[in-house]
Design a protein around this motif. Structure first.
Motif, mmCIF file in Angstrom:
data_model
loop_
_atom_site.group_PDB
_atom_site.id
_atom_site.type_symbol
_atom_site.label_atom_id
_atom_site.label_comp_id
_atom_site.label_asym_id
_atom_site.label_seq_id
_atom_site.Cartn_x
_atom_site.Cartn_y
_atom_site.Cartn_z
ATOM 1 N N ASP A 148 4.751 7.423 1.354
ATOM 2 C CA ASP A 148 4.564 6.212 2.166
ATOM 3 C C ASP A 148 5.319 5.053 1.535
ATOM 4 N N SER A 185 5.187 1.789 2.954
ATOM 5 C CA SER A 185 4.518 0.511 3.205
ATOM 6 C C SER A 185 3.120 0.781 3.732
ATOM 7 N N THR A 244 0.021 -1.478 6.083
ATOM 8 C CA THR A 244 -0.302 -2.697 6.845
ATOM 9 C C THR A 244 -1.763 -3.044 6.628
ATOM 10 N N ASN A 304 -4.892 -5.562 7.771
ATOM 11 C CA ASN A 304 -5.414 -6.454 8.821
ATOM 12 C C ASN A 304 -6.739 -7.025 8.339
ATOM 13 N N SER A 320 -2.484 -10.422 9.360
ATOM 14 C CA SER A 320 -1.923 -9.075 9.300
ATOM 15 C C SER A 320 -0.601 -9.129 8.528
ATOM 16 N N ARG A 321 -0.439 -8.171 7.572
ATOM 17 C CA ARG A 321 0.773 -8.224 6.755
ATOM 18 C C ARG A 321 1.126 -6.799 6.318
ATOM 19 N N SER A 322 2.448 -6.464 6.406
ATOM 20 C CA SER A 322 2.921 -5.175 5.906
ATOM 21 C C SER A 322 3.343 -5.332 4.447
#
Length: 858
Positions: free
Chosen positions: A677, A679, A681, A683, A702-704
């Motif tokens: 993997d 990244s 995400t 929330n 929300s941020r990756s």
């Protein structure tokens, strides 16, 4: 000669293949040159691995025994509701051919025979032109079931006799008479069976309502169960309904007259009063049980709702009527009606005079009346009406007809005339009604016939004999209109000393607000007699109503709820509310309103700015009545302080899941991500929508977040800042494991037919005893077919356990060494490498291949 093989269990098979190949070469020796034997070209160097399946499945179903490549006979049991199955077979060696019931395929849908039959399926796996192996699968479809029993049988009323068992077919059930139907609920033992209840198709466990025959009768209920194989079974329930004990009537009417007391089913004694002229009465009884109960009226059989006429005794007598009701079970109830026939009615039903009117409304028991008429009235008409049509009437001694007027001359003006009405009942009893007619004296009528004031009304209501009145008007009324009308057209009227016309209005100015104005109406009769009517007009003082009729705020509500007499209120609003709308409504339309000293319109909202969060704002509403009196209403608006809620209501990641599960109070979590993997995400949702959220220092819910790949551990901080500045940090630790190598290819590489060389004749066909599928080749860099590599995987070729440089044809799924291989038996395997991690799988199963470049080519 050294013979390669795949497994120790195949040695005998390979030996047999080798001996067969040698015999084939010897038989064809005259067709080939002596050099062929010297060079060893053909099948003498190696043989194919054993021909078998790698996997065999049936859906739905399970192979018995469990699949093994060396086991060729299987059974599969399926239920009778299955009509087809899918058989899937894969060869152990890529490139081998599979047929299912003669069709070349690795997956086929097989239609089954009828229930209780067996369907055979043959699966053949073979190499091109050489060996094959046949697997047989017997598909055994279960037969239809023969279960035609009930698992349970219940009824809504009563108890089954005997208690229910699946093998007992006949039952009885007793219910009370008032039970009109029963609900039957049968449940099947076998869900595949079908069922009817009294001929109606019924599902297992479905309730059926069965109407019952009348009281004392039985009702048969049949439950027919048919098994899946068609075998029937019938259950019988006989429901016996009890006899009725209902001996009530539900209604009883008589005509003419009324029952006393009113009818009730449990009340058996009644009285009816009728006039003396009534010679018979009709009686109409109605039964409660119209089906089984019977009834007589004075001994005569009578149907429910049938009318019976009963002759009555003489006037003044009592006639009994007996209604006997017999229930189905024989019990009886007697209702009695006693009819009293009046024998002495000497009443009038009405009495009128013209002109004039009786001084009180006529009542049969009121014998004395007075009538006033004008001085000019010389006679009066009297109309008496008797109650009993057989009674007689005289007026002042002369016979009179009921309902017809009789003219009576009056004595002179200013005198009285007595009128006597004598009523004689059929039994001779008498009653005298007296009317005293007062004839006014000549010219002495000083009465008004009407008096109105506008605006009004008069208090009390006007009558000619009442001379004093009051009228209340509002403070804004400055005059009233007064209209007097005389009784005697020859009389005269003055109003406050000024002549007035009968029936015409006169405007009278009023004194100031809060004072009275007296109006005198003087009526003078022709003979000079006078009468004064007085109207006292009370003009209201200026209004003192300083109340509100309504007070609302938005947002709200008020605490307590609004009441005109409550002057102090509180309103709680949120910290984000910066203003409030206030809407006051006055009770008195002439009152005025101010909000915080500024005039306001009744019923319209006024926006009031609020002090800062956590502070109160005072709103003053002052209501001023028309007379100047004031009432202040106060609203204290309490604006909430900035919130301190720094909790999250939700926290999720993708891919992966938080561990442990999210709760607002827990701040530390771990997430197990995949090693590849790149990244994740995050929330985050705050409980307070006014709170702010940052993820690893960047604003937003929300941020990756990039991930480095495994093995690694990445920390993510979620910071929640409440409106008042307090904060809370949630920590997420993302763990990525070290990457793992991909699994080894499941089957060995396969030498393609084009590179599997053989000696050929003039027609380019392999010479007898030789083959292009024996893994013997004179191609020094032959091509090998391998399984399709997975996404992100690169294949490699190994020769005798050593990786060699090779070209990969993705379209054909073949690997070929870039350098020539040396002659001899070579062990060929393949691997796949994960491009992202550079990790390589273990080697596939091996394929022995003989490289023989010295022998002549085709």
């Amino acid at each position: 000669m050294n013979l390669p093989y795949h497994a120790s269990g195949e040695r005998d098979l390979i030996t047999m293949r080798t001996m067969t190949v040698v015999r084939q070469y010897l038989a064809a020796a005259f067709l080939v040159v002596i050099g062929l034997i010297a060079y060893g070209c053909g099948d003498s160097a190696t043989v194919n691995p054993v021909v078998e399946l790698a996997s065999l499945t049936v859906d739905p179903g399970t192979l018995q025994p469990a699949f093994s490549g060396g086991t060729t006979q299987y059974n599969v049991d399926v239920s009778n509701n299955i009509t087809s199955v899918t058989i899937t077979a894969q060869p152990a060696v890529a490139g081998d051919t599979v047929t299912i019931n003669g069709q070349t395929t690795t997956s086929s849908v097989i239609n089954l025979g009828a229930a209780g039959t067996t369907t055979p399926v043959n699966i053949v796996v073979s190499e091109t032109g050489t060996n094959s192996r046949t697997y047989t699968v017997l598909l055994i479809r279960a037969g239809l079931t023969g279960n035609n029993s009930l698992q349970n049988l219940t009824l809504s009323s009563g108890t089954l006799d005997p208690p229910f068992t699946a093998n007992e077919l006949n039952y009885s059930l007793d219910v009370a008479n008032n039970v009109g139907n029963v609900t039957v609920t049968p449940t099947l033992s076998d869900p595949a069976a079908t069922m009817t209840v009294n001929g109606q198709a019924t599902n297992s466990g479905q309730a059926r309502t069965i109407p019952l025959n009348g009281g004392g009768q039985s009702t048969a209920i049949t439950i027919a169960v048919t098994a899946q194989n068609g075998n029937p079974k019938t259950y019988l329930v006989t429901v016996s309904r009890g006899v009725s004990s209902n001996n009530n009537i539900q209604g009883l009417t008589v005509s003419p007259g009324n029952l006393a007391p009113s009818f009730r089913a449990d009340r058996t004694g009644y009285t009816v009063n009728v006039g003396s002229s009534v010679a018979s009465i009709t009686v109409t009884p109605r039964l409660q049980d119209t089906t089984t109960a019977t009834m007589t009226v004075n001994g005569q059989g009578t149907n429910s709702g049938q009318t019976r006429t009963i002759p009555l005794g003489a006037a003044g007598s009592n006639t009994p009527i007996f209604i006997i009701v017999t229930a189905q079970n024989g019990t009886q109830k007697t209702y009695t009606v006693g009819v009293n026939r009046d024998g002495g009615n000497n009443n009038l039903s009405a009495l009128t005079v013209s002109p004039g009117s009786l001084d009180s409304p006529f009542n049969a028991n009121d014998l004395n009346y007075t009538v006033g008429v004008g001085s000019t009235v010389a006679s009066i008409t009297v109309t008496p009406t008797r109650q009993d049509p057989n009674a007689t009437i005289t007026v002042n001694g002369q016979a009179a007809t009921s309902g017809q007027g009789r003219s009576i001359p009056l004595n002179g003006a200013g005198s009285n005339t007595l009128i006597n009405i004598l009523v004689t009942a059929p039994n001779g009893s008498q009653k005298t009604y007296t009317v005293n007619v007062n004839r006014a004296a000549l010219g002495g009528n000083n009465n008004l016939s009407s008096l109105t004031v506008s605006p009004g009304p008069l208090t009390p209501a006007f009558t000619a004999t009442t001379t004093s009145y009051t009228v209340d008007v509002g403070s804004a009324v400055t005059s009233v209109s007064v209209t007097p009308t005389r009784q005697d057209p020859n009389a005269t009227i003055t109003m406050n000393g000024q002549a007035a016309t009968s029936g015409q209005g006169r405007s009278i100015p009023l004194n100031g607000a809060g004072s009275n104005t007296l109006i005198n109406i003087l009526v003078t009769a022709p003979n000079g007699l006078q009468k004064t009517y007085t109207v006292n007009v009370n003009r209201a003082a200026l209004g003192g109503n300083n109340n509100l009729s309504g007070l609302s705020v938005s947002p709200g509500p008020l605490d307590p709820s609004f009441s005109a007499n409550t002057t102090n209120y509180t309103v709680d609003v949120g910290s984000s509310v910066t203003s409030i709308s206030v809407t006051p409504t006055r009770q008195d339309s002439n009152a005025t309103i101010t909000v915080n000293g500024t005039p306001a319109t009744s019923g319209q909202g006024r926006s009031v700015p609020l002090n800062g969060a956590g502070l109160n704002t005072l709103i003053n509403i002052v209501v001023t009545a028309p007379n100047g009196s004031q009432k202040p209403y106060t609203i204290t608006v309490e604006r909430a302080a900035l919130g301190g809620n720094n909790n999250l209501s939700g926290l999720t990641v993708s891919p992966g899941n938080l561990s442990p599960a999210f709760t607002a109070a827990r701040t530390a979590y771990t997430v197990n991500a995949g090693s590849s993997d790149t990244s994740i995400t995050v929330n985050a949702t705050p409980q307070d929508p006014s709170a702010t959220v940052t993820i690893n220092g960047q604003g937003g819910n929300s941020r990756s977040i990039p991930l480095p790949g495994g093995p690694s551990s990445t920390e993510i901080e979620v910071l929640v800042i409440a409106p008042n500045g307090t904060d809370k940090t949630y920590l997420i630790t993302v763990n990525q494991p070290a990457p793992t190598a991909p699994p080894a290819p499941s089957v060995a590489p396969d030498l393609i037919a084009e590179d599997d060389s053989c000696p050929r004749d003039s027609a380019n066909a392999c010479l007898p005893g030789t083959s292009d599928a024996d893994n013997i080749t004179n191609v020094s860099a032959p091509r090998f077919r391998i399984p399709q590599p997975g996404a992100g995987q690169t294949p490699s070729l190994y020769v005798d356990g050593v990786k060699v440089s090779a070209n990969f044809d993705q379209g054909a799924n073949t690997l070929a060494p870039t350098a020539a291989l040396s002659d001899g038996v070579r062990t060929i395997t393949s691997t796949v490498t994960n491009t992202a991690t550079t990790l390589e799988s273990a080697q596939s199963p091996s394929l022995p291949v003989t490289i023989d470049t010295v022998a002549p080519g085709p």
